[in-house]
Design a protein around this motif. Structure first.
Motif, PDB file in Angstrom:
ATOM      1  N   TRP A  28       0.807  -1.227   0.000  1.00 34.03           N
ATOM      2  CA  TRP A  28       0.000   0.000   0.000  1.00 34.03           C
ATOM      3  C   TRP A  28       0.844   1.283   0.000  1.00 34.03           C
ATOM      4  O   TRP A  28       0.477   2.249  -0.650  1.00 34.03           O
ATOM      5  CB  TRP A  28      -0.922   0.007   1.238  1.00 34.03           C
ATOM      6  CG  TRP A  28      -1.902  -1.109   1.222  1.00 34.03           C
ATOM      7  CD1 TRP A  28      -1.720  -2.375   1.725  1.00 34.03           C
ATOM      8  CD2 TRP A  28      -3.213  -1.099   0.674  1.00 34.03           C
ATOM      9  NE1 TRP A  28      -2.839  -3.136   1.515  1.00 34.03           N
ATOM     10  CE2 TRP A  28      -3.781  -2.380   0.871  1.00 34.03           C
ATOM     11  CE3 TRP A  28      -3.970  -0.117   0.032  1.00 34.03           C
ATOM     12  CZ2 TRP A  28      -5.062  -2.710   0.448  1.00 34.03           C
ATOM     13  CZ3 TRP A  28      -5.264  -0.434  -0.371  1.00 34.03           C
ATOM     14  CH2 TRP A  28      -5.783  -1.716  -0.183  1.00 34.03           C
ATOM     15  N   ASP A  53      -7.897   5.199  -2.350  1.00 38.80           N
ATOM     16  CA  ASP A  53      -6.760   4.366  -1.964  1.00 38.80           C
ATOM     17  C   ASP A  53      -5.965   3.928  -3.191  1.00 38.80           C
ATOM     18  O   ASP A  53      -6.516   3.781  -4.288  1.00 38.80           O
ATOM     19  CB  ASP A  53      -7.244   3.126  -1.204  1.00 38.80           C
ATOM     20  CG  ASP A  53      -7.994   3.491   0.059  1.00 38.80           C
ATOM     21  OD1 ASP A  53      -7.387   4.131   0.930  1.00 38.80           O
ATOM     22  OD2 ASP A  53      -9.176   3.132   0.171  1.00 38.80           O
ATOM     23  N   ILE A  55      -2.689   1.084  -4.452  1.00 38.37           N
ATOM     24  CA  ILE A  55      -1.870  -0.072  -4.111  1.00 38.37           C
ATOM     25  C   ILE A  55      -0.609  -0.061  -4.975  1.00 38.37           C
ATOM     26  O   ILE A  55      -0.525   0.661  -5.972  1.00 38.37           O
ATOM     27  CB  ILE A  55      -2.636  -1.400  -4.293  1.00 38.37           C
ATOM     28  CG1 ILE A  55      -3.066  -1.591  -5.755  1.00 38.37           C
ATOM     29  CG2 ILE A  55      -3.827  -1.461  -3.354  1.00 38.37           C
ATOM     30  CD1 ILE A  55      -3.694  -2.957  -6.031  1.00 38.37           C
TER      31      ILE A  55
END
Length: 421
Positions: A28, A53, A55
């Protein structure tokens, strides 16, 4: 017109999502791959451009997450079922969603997107699960799509995408106008660089500053709490016997503020007497003060004809100030409101209270500077309002055309060369 019927599973590739282990920071930290979840496309926008978010490549390789391509369709499959969007760029996504990629032998991503938008109730009626509605791979085998010719599909999606592109452009213009006004607000009322009598920045040109409970502020300015400058009217509650499903005055919750009226909107039937203060007028300022801080805490302009306010939203009525000034002042406090709500979160929800509004203080400019700002902010707020009105008109047109175009009830108008006119 001839239509051929297919299971949805036959005409699209179904792609599953996944989540890299949260405990492995290398999956992450400093990630560059957008990783979608439902919160990123739970709205009326056709395209989704970004995610909350990210990754890393390592996270992608060591999980069941997959990459979708630009133009692929993303569909929420668990929890909030049936939200749909198209990707504006390559993205990964979590296991609560499915990616759909059209088989170009039969159809296109655009047509599948609009078909899903129109058939959400059909989709939800085929969900599974005893506790939560869930879409699984079997669902797509039980959904049947009637497809016209590829040419007609392209003609339909050309009209609908033109409308959605214009809606998106108007939203971008609105965002830009808000950013311009917010930047000006900060420059004048936070940095105190409003123009002095020589049209030079006040503070950096040596303008006189005096002590206050907030620190140094320009001479002649005052300090007031947010609560002192406006009336914050909380919405009302509704009993079951006061609510209709299809007609009456729309009950305005956070979802109606953000996305407009929808199939989930309920209506007040007028069988009881609700105080006039709960009814909405165009250009009212609304402050959603309760909910998920990231998605619910915000300040809005009301632009529709009707509405009666539900709980968890303030209607903000300024005392002696322009609505445009109060609007941008509260917008300037948005990050503060979100922090307050985040610190009070319970079961995923947070809130801003009257006590918070009494505690939060702001410098109030003198009448001359305030009047100069209002001359500018009133023009900007009116442009934003008119833009919102046009967006609603375009959305209404799109939503009324969608079922008629898909069914062939309305045929696409073509010019002599067979191009959409």
């Amino acid at each position: 017109m001839m239509y051929n019927k297919y299971p949805l599973s036959e005409i699209v590739d179904i792609i599953s999502g996944g989540t890299p282990k949260k405990s492995v920071k290398e999956y992450w930290e400093n990630g560059t791959i957008p990783w979608l979840s439902i919160k990123d496309f739970n709205n009326d926008n056709r395209r989704v451009y970004d995610s909350s978010d990210y990754i890393t490549e390592l996270g992608l390789e060591n999980s069941s997450a997959n990459l979708l391509e630009k133009g692929d369709v993303i569909l929420s499959a668990r929890g909030t079922v049936g939200e749909v969007a198209q990707l504006a760029r390559r993205m990964a996504f979590n296991q609560s969603c499915f990616g759909l990629r059209a088989n170009d032998k039969y159809t296109t991503n655009e047509y599948i997107y609009y078909w899903l938008k129109h058939n959400i109730s059909y989709l939800k009626n085929n969900t599974h699960g005893s506790v939560f509605d869930t879409i699984n791979r079997k669902t797509f085998e039980n959904l049947y799509v009637e497809l016209p010719t590829k040419q007609y599909q392209n003609e339909v999606t050309e009209i609908l995408t033109r409308l959605d592109d214009k809606i998106e452009l108007n939203k971008q213009i609105t965002d830009n106008l808000e950013e311009i006004a917010s930047t000006l607000f900060n420059h004048w009322f936070v940095d105190f660089e409003f123009p002095n009598e020589d049209s030079e920045p006040y503070k950096s040109s040596g303008g006189e500053m005096v002590e206050s409970e907030l620190g140094l502020i320009p001479k002649g300015w005052e300090v007031a709490s947010l609560y002192d400058i406006a009336d914050y009217i909380n919405g009302t509650s509704f009993k079951k016997n006061e609510v209709n499903e299809f007609e009456g005055i729309p009950i305005i919750k956070i979802v109606e503020i953000k996305n407009g009226y929808s199939k989930s909107t309920s209506f007040y039937n007028g069988t009881t007497n609700k105080a006039k203060k709960y009814y909405l007028r165009k250009r009212d300022i609304l402050f959603s003060w309760s909910g998920n801080p990231e998605t619910s805490i915000d300040i809005f302009i009301w632009s529709k004809e009707q509405g009666i306010l539900n709980q968890h939203i303030f209607k903000v009525e300024p005392y002696d100030y322009s609505k445009s000034y109060i609007y941008f002042l509260l917008k300037n406090f948005k990050s503060v409101f979100m922090d307050i709500a985040s610190n009070k979160q319970t079961t995923g929800l947070g809130h801003v209270t009257v006590a918070d509004l009494k505690r939060l203080k702001t410098p109030i400019p003198n009448e001359e500077i305030l009047s100069e700002f209002i001359k500018i902010s009133d023009v900007i707020i009116e442009k934003i309002f008119n833009n919102m009105q046009e967006i609603e008109t375009l959305q209404s047109l799109r939503d009324s055309l969608l079922p008629k175009l898909l069914s062939g009830e309305i045929r696409v108008p073509l010019d002599e060369e067979g191009v959409v006119s």
